[in-house]
Design a protein around this motif. Structure first.
Motif, PDB file in Angstrom:
ATOM      1  N   TRP A  31       0.813  -1.221   0.000  1.00 29.43           N
ATOM      2  CA  TRP A  31       0.000   0.000   0.000  1.00 29.43           C
ATOM      3  C   TRP A  31       0.844   1.268   0.000  1.00 29.43           C
ATOM      4  O   TRP A  31       0.415   2.300  -0.490  1.00 29.43           O
ATOM      5  N   ASP A  32       2.068   1.207   0.551  1.00 27.65           N
ATOM      6  CA  ASP A  32       2.879   2.421   0.632  1.00 27.65           C
ATOM      7  C   ASP A  32       4.016   2.494  -0.374  1.00 27.65           C
ATOM      8  O   ASP A  32       4.682   3.516  -0.473  1.00 27.65           O
ATOM      9  N   LEU A  33       4.256   1.428  -1.133  1.00 28.99           N
ATOM     10  CA  LEU A  33       5.338   1.453  -2.114  1.00 28.99           C
ATOM     11  C   LEU A  33       5.040   0.486  -3.257  1.00 28.99           C
ATOM     12  O   LEU A  33       5.081  -0.726  -3.080  1.00 28.99           O
ATOM     13  N   PRO A  34       4.725   1.015  -4.444  1.00 28.70           N
ATOM     14  CA  PRO A  34       4.446   0.151  -5.597  1.00 28.70           C
ATOM     15  C   PRO A  34       5.664  -0.701  -5.967  1.00 28.70           C
ATOM     16  O   PRO A  34       6.786  -0.424  -5.555  1.00 28.70           O
ATOM     17  N   ALA A  35       5.438  -1.723  -6.763  1.00 25.99           N
ATOM     18  CA  ALA A  35       6.504  -2.636  -7.178  1.00 25.99           C
ATOM     19  C   ALA A  35       7.578  -1.907  -7.976  1.00 25.99           C
ATOM     20  O   ALA A  35       7.276  -1.065  -8.821  1.00 25.99           O
ATOM     21  N   GLY A  56       6.670   7.325  -3.628  1.00 24.89           N
ATOM     22  CA  GLY A  56       7.235   6.785  -2.396  1.00 24.89           C
ATOM     23  C   GLY A  56       8.567   6.090  -2.593  1.00 24.89           C
ATOM     24  O   GLY A  56       9.242   5.751  -1.622  1.00 24.89           O
ATOM     25  N   SER A  57       8.977   5.868  -3.838  1.00 24.90           N
ATOM     26  CA  SER A  57      10.247   5.182  -4.099  1.00 24.90           C
ATOM     27  C   SER A  57      11.433   5.978  -3.566  1.00 24.90           C
ATOM     28  O   SER A  57      12.351   5.421  -2.969  1.00 24.90           O
ATOM     29  N   GLN A  58      11.408   7.264  -3.782  1.00 27.80           N
ATOM     30  CA  GLN A  58      12.508   8.112  -3.348  1.00 27.80           C
ATOM     31  C   GLN A  58      12.593   8.162  -1.823  1.00 27.80           C
ATOM     32  O   GLN A  58      13.678   8.105  -1.250  1.00 27.80           O
TER      33      GLN A  58
END
Length: 166
Positions: A31-35, A56-58
Motif C-alpha cells: 500500500w505504501d510502495l508500488p513494485a 514513495g520510491s525516493q
C-alpha cells in the motif's frame, strides 16, 4: 533450447563494461510502495538502473540509505500509470539538485515522450531527461554505457481454460 551442459549466452558488450551486477527489490506492490526494482552495476562506470518508480520510491531509498541519485543512469517504465511512474518527477528534481539534471535516460511504452514533455510546464527544462526512448513491442532498449539491453515482453491473460479438450 539449452542443455544443462551448455553455458548460458552472454552479451559481449556487457561483459566488457560490468564487473558485477545485482538486483534489489525496491517495492513489492504494498500500500505504501508500488513494485519496483533496482539493478546495481559495478565496473568501469558504476551505475543504477531503476525499473518503475512509483510514488514513495525516493522516500524508501532515503530511509534505507540507498544512494540512487548519484549513480542513476536509466529508468525503465513498464506502463504509464501512477503506480509505475508517480515518483518520476520527484526523482528528476533530485537529480537536478545533485547536479545531474537530465543525466538519466527514461525508457517506456508509447506515449512516454508526450508525458515527459508535459512535465516542462511545472519543472522547467533543467531536470528533464535528455534522452527519452519509447519502446515498441519487440524492440530493444539499449541502456547507456553498460551494454545491457532490455527487451519488453507483453504479458496477458490466457483465454484458454485449463483442462479443456482441444
Amino acid at each position: 533450447s539449452l542443455s544443462r551442459d551448455e553455458p548460458l549466452p552472454t552479451m559481449p558488450s556487457a561483459r566488457k563494461n560490468i564487473s558485477s551486477a545485482y538486483v534489489q527489490v525496491l517495492g513489492s506492490g504494498s500500500w505504501d510502495l508500488p513494485a519496483g526494482l533496482l539493478l546495481f552495476c559495478d565496473g568501469a562506470q558504476a551505475s543504477v538502473v531503476l525499473c518503475n518508480i512509483g510514488e514513495g520510491s525516493q522516500r524508501f531509498c532515503g530511509e534505507h540509505r540507498l544512494k540512487v541519485a548519484s549513480r542513476l543512469r536509466d529508468v525503465l517504465l513498464t506502463r504509464l500509470t501512477w503506480e509505475t511512474m508517480g515518483g518520476l518527477p520527484g526523482m528528476l528534481f533530485t537529480l537536478q539538485d545533485a547536479g545531474r539534471g537530465g543525466a538519466a535516460a527514461v525508457h517506456g511504452p508509447a506515449g512516454l515522450g508526450s508525458l515527459v514533455r508535459s512535465f516542462r510546464h511545472f519543472m522547467g527544462a533543467g531536470p528533464l531527461p535528455r534522452r527519452v526512448c519509447e519502446v515498441v513491442d519487440g524492440s530493444v532498449a539499449a541502456l547507456a554505457e553498460s551494454g545491457i539491453e532490455a527487451t519488453p515482453i507483453v504479458l496477458g491473460a490466457s483465454t484458454s481454460v485449463l483442462g479443456a479438450a482441444a
